[in-house]
Write an enzyme that holds these catalytic residues in place. Structure first.
Site, PDB file in Angstrom:
ATOM      1  N   LYS A  82     -93.213   9.886  41.205  1.00  0.00           N
ATOM      2  CA  LYS A  82     -93.229   8.646  41.212  1.00  0.00           C
ATOM      3  C   LYS A  82     -92.285   7.893  40.374  1.00  0.00           C
ATOM      4  CE  LYS A  82     -95.988   4.675  39.838  1.00  0.00           C
ATOM      5  NZ  LYS A  82     -96.821   4.098  38.635  1.00  0.00           N
TER       6      LYS A  82
ATOM      7  N   GLY B 246    -100.464  -2.932  32.945  1.00  0.00           N
ATOM      8  CA  GLY B 246    -101.441  -2.982  31.789  1.00  0.00           C
ATOM      9  C   GLY B 246    -101.971  -4.564  31.608  1.00  0.00           C
TER      10      GLY B 246
ATOM     11  N   ALA C 227    -100.227  -1.341  39.387  1.00  0.00           N
ATOM     12  CA  ALA C 227    -100.104  -2.052  38.307  1.00  0.00           C
ATOM     13  C   ALA C 227    -100.765  -3.545  38.153  1.00  0.00           C
ATOM     14  CB  ALA C 227     -98.535  -2.379  38.093  1.00  0.00           C
ATOM     15  N   GLY C 228    -101.425  -3.676  37.071  1.00  0.00           N
ATOM     16  CA  GLY C 228    -101.973  -4.874  37.238  1.00  0.00           C
ATOM     17  C   GLY C 228    -103.483  -4.995  37.629  1.00  0.00           C
TER      18      GLY C 228
ATOM     19  N   ASN D 211    -104.932   2.561  35.799  1.00  0.00           N
ATOM     20  CA  ASN D 211    -104.845   3.355  34.690  1.00  0.00           C
ATOM     21  C   ASN D 211    -105.545   2.827  33.609  1.00  0.00           C
ATOM     22  OD1 ASN D 211    -104.185   4.852  32.553  1.00  0.00           O
ATOM     23  ND2 ASN D 211    -102.171   5.389  33.114  1.00  0.00           N
ATOM     24  N   THR D 212    -104.929   1.802  33.346  1.00  0.00           N
ATOM     25  CA  THR D 212    -105.572   1.012  31.871  1.00  0.00           C
ATOM     26  C   THR D 212    -106.848   0.666  32.030  1.00  0.00           C
ATOM     27  OG1 THR D 212    -103.430   0.063  31.353  1.00  0.00           O
ATOM     28  CG2 THR D 212    -105.352  -0.978  30.308  1.00  0.00           C
TER      29      THR D 212
END
Lengths: 260, 260, 260, 260
Positions: free
Chosen positions: B102, B163, B189-190, B211-212
């Site tokens: 990635k 994040g 992301a986001g 993830n977050t």
């Protein structure tokens, strides 16, 4: 999942997804989708029923909705004012349906938006007569409060017009209704995609009602499952607590390491 | 569900939810959440690994990620330019990790936004060296095309900064990327809530990376399940076809009946 | 109004509204609208000009744009790559046009989105050759930074695709570009209503470029005035400072009084 | 500008910007801002006035609002129900103020949202007593219709809670109100930036009411001018007709030319 239970009028409801029964291409499709959805509360329009006594009320549709399995929630869709809605509810009760009613009064044929004045008037009458009343309303926090004061069992604010699939266009107002509610808040109307349902639940809604998006799907049962999962996912996220929304990024990977 | 399979670089991937491994409070929590998520592709930041040969690379974290069960996707997070990213990828391959990468190059510490020029440059080099390259990019349809032309395996446009939990703020551009894509599109992301993940899938994204929102949840495993369900729900809805969004209402209950 | 001046490449520009010259129904309408707009910077597509020397370049359109009054900003619209864009810019300079160029490279005919790689490449060349370069870009903060590093005079991120009238769909990214910018930020493309122009200015953009919404209006001169006022209003609000956005209400009228 | 006139209760109103008088740091600032705004209709909270007869009602504030120049619109802000609102309106009329009233009934101190039931009740009474009634309402199209049926002079739906500066969060509902209205629609509350005011006008609102954003600005007079221009710009755009919003781009510059 171990989500906290949904309780309406002292009855524990096993699913936070309510499903409507309009627009299905066949009663068989409807029956299968209801089964797949896991829903307990199922709405049926009283205007579709023969409550005159000439025919067996709900004869046909009831063959497809197992009254042992579902809580049949008659709705007054088509009523133009409080009087018509009250009459429909009484006829339904007289015909042996449960004394639960989804109160829908929408005089406007284009947007089917609910009438706040007539809805409050009918709610007062029906609550006094012992009905469990679940009113469909505009996303109006003050109206929601007044309905709670007269004893409704839930409030059902709209996300966007019925059948429009526009999602939670009334986001800001629904947030206030949820914050101030003393009864469960069920977001009704306009929920056209699983993400809409998940969003409503993440905001803290207690349940959502979905009809069009399931009923007209190419495979209503599969779509019902999709909504069931989205509702559960949104509820879980609400109960676990969602992370704060930030203006900046927040690295998920540490930006310094011991790479040589 | 019988969704169509996701295929990346000729490998069939069993889950459309990719999970990152940063920010978990413990490796045990991470392991359990990965398991609960059903994910097959799991990203790990190379900067967190000891690739110098002095220590066993990934020694610790790898004890918690079963290489038989997951496709470990090393990411170059922390690289400031193409050169650094390429070096990280080569070190990882030399250390025996799969030649999948990635590609993340973000020189800006505040928003961690990717550098389009360096990303394309690194992608060209790594593709030539036989890597399977999954680049993290701004939601830029022309850049996405150019990356496809040099042979990347997916494009991974951002929904909003890493994040930030802001969701799909780049909706319009992601829609164009999806429409024009010749490789799978993974929204990265986001994505801070299940509804965001569902929305990305409903738009036609092939997968999402989260993830977050999972890692910092009060119960990461339950949150992982919530995201899994939301991703499946969104994908199902996309495959079945969502109903049209209307300006007006569309009655779910017939407005005329035979009520006497 | 006493707004602070806009300075681009050491030139003080008297209006924060830039106007494009495409799509007008007649040159007379265009001339009148430019006059009404108060604009100083006016873009013209080089592809519309005869720069071959066979004809007087811009002969016709230049009769309608007073070079004393306006700064003519040639644009490279239609260029598919850096080479074509550079060639267009050089031809324009050779033909006696000012060495200012709006750099537009969009290989995609459907969305006319700019190519980040070719744009940076062309910008580097043209800056070295002494051009004042104003590049049209996707709302990509890292690309914006890199262009600033090679010496462009402004960055011109898109609000949404050219001619789409979708407004500032790239809000979050433009906010970051403005926050990090060392040159003026001109929001270009997609501005289809005065409210869009005002919003861009309120966010802190230094200027906006409008074309379609003025050119195809039923009365381009009146629409030009509307945009002029909206740009000024947005700029004023930015300079004065807008009030904080609150979650709750804040009474404008005192809620207690001495009413008897 | 040659915009069509705004007529309320047979009176032609020269400006589509209404201004509230709360929250100014001084009466002098208020006076200057009113003058700069070009407004004709100016609202004053009755709760701020001494209507008991013990003191000269409005003595102080009236010294700063020229009754020849402005139409003073008393508002019932602070009233918790219809009875209080009606009493306030009658006291104002008895004290010699014009029989125009902005009807505001908001029992909720946090969001100051209007009560639909009490508002309709008070409107019926006041219209019968000969008042020109301008009710502040939630963005509820059915309530708006019912108020029109009892004879109100305008409807004033909220964009978002008073003083929140959140803009037109109720966009979809306001669009329906405007479409169905038989009286002027004045968007009230939440308008925190010139772009919000312009957007309301572009949607076809007949006027907007602004208070907080002007009153608490660092320079209220300059901010008043900014709002005046934004309102005019939005109205012009509405009258001229805005271009269609497209999904794709639409080239402003011809993509083929005779460049050699």
């Amino acid at each position: 999942m171990t989500s906290s239970p949904l309780i309406i009028a002292d009855r524990e409801i096993r699913s936070r997804l309510f499903v409507g029964t309009g627009k299905f291409s066949s009663n068989e499709n409807m029956r299968d989708a209801l089964d797949a959805s896991g829903a307990e509360i199922v709405t049926v329009a009283l205007r579709r029923a023969d409550l005159t006594g000439k025919h067996d009320p709900y004869a046909n549709i009831l063959e497809f909705i197992d009254a042992e399995k579902y809580l049949l929630l008659p709705n007054t869709s088509g009523a133009m004012n409080a009087e018509e809605a009250v009459r429909l509810a009484r006829l339904a009760a007289a015909a042996g349906l449960p004394k639960w009613v989804k109160l829908e009064i929408h005089p406007d044929p284009t947007y089917l938006l609910p009438d706040p004045i007539e809805t409050l008037k009918a709610a007062e009458i029906l609550v006094k007569e012992g009905f469990t009343v679940l009113p469909y309303i505009n996303a109006d926090p003050v109206l929601a409060k007044r309905l709670q004061e007269v004893g409704v069992a839930t409030v059902m604010p709209l996300g966007s017009p019925i059948g429009s699939n526009r999602g939670i266009a009334t986001r800001d107002q629904i947030r206030i209704i949820i914050e101030q509610a003393t009864v469960p808040v069920v977001v009704d109307a306009g929920i056209g995609a699983p993400s809409h349902a998940a969003e409503a639940m993440e905001m803290g809604a207690d349940a959502v009602l979905v009809n069009t998006a399931i009923a007209i799907a190419s495979d209503p049962s599969r779509m019902a499952i999709a909504f069931k999962h989205a509702v559960n996912a949104g509820r879980e996220a609400f109960e676990l607590g969602l992370p704060e929304v930030l203006d900046e990024a927040s690295a998920t990977s540490p930006l310094t390491g011991f790479l040589g």
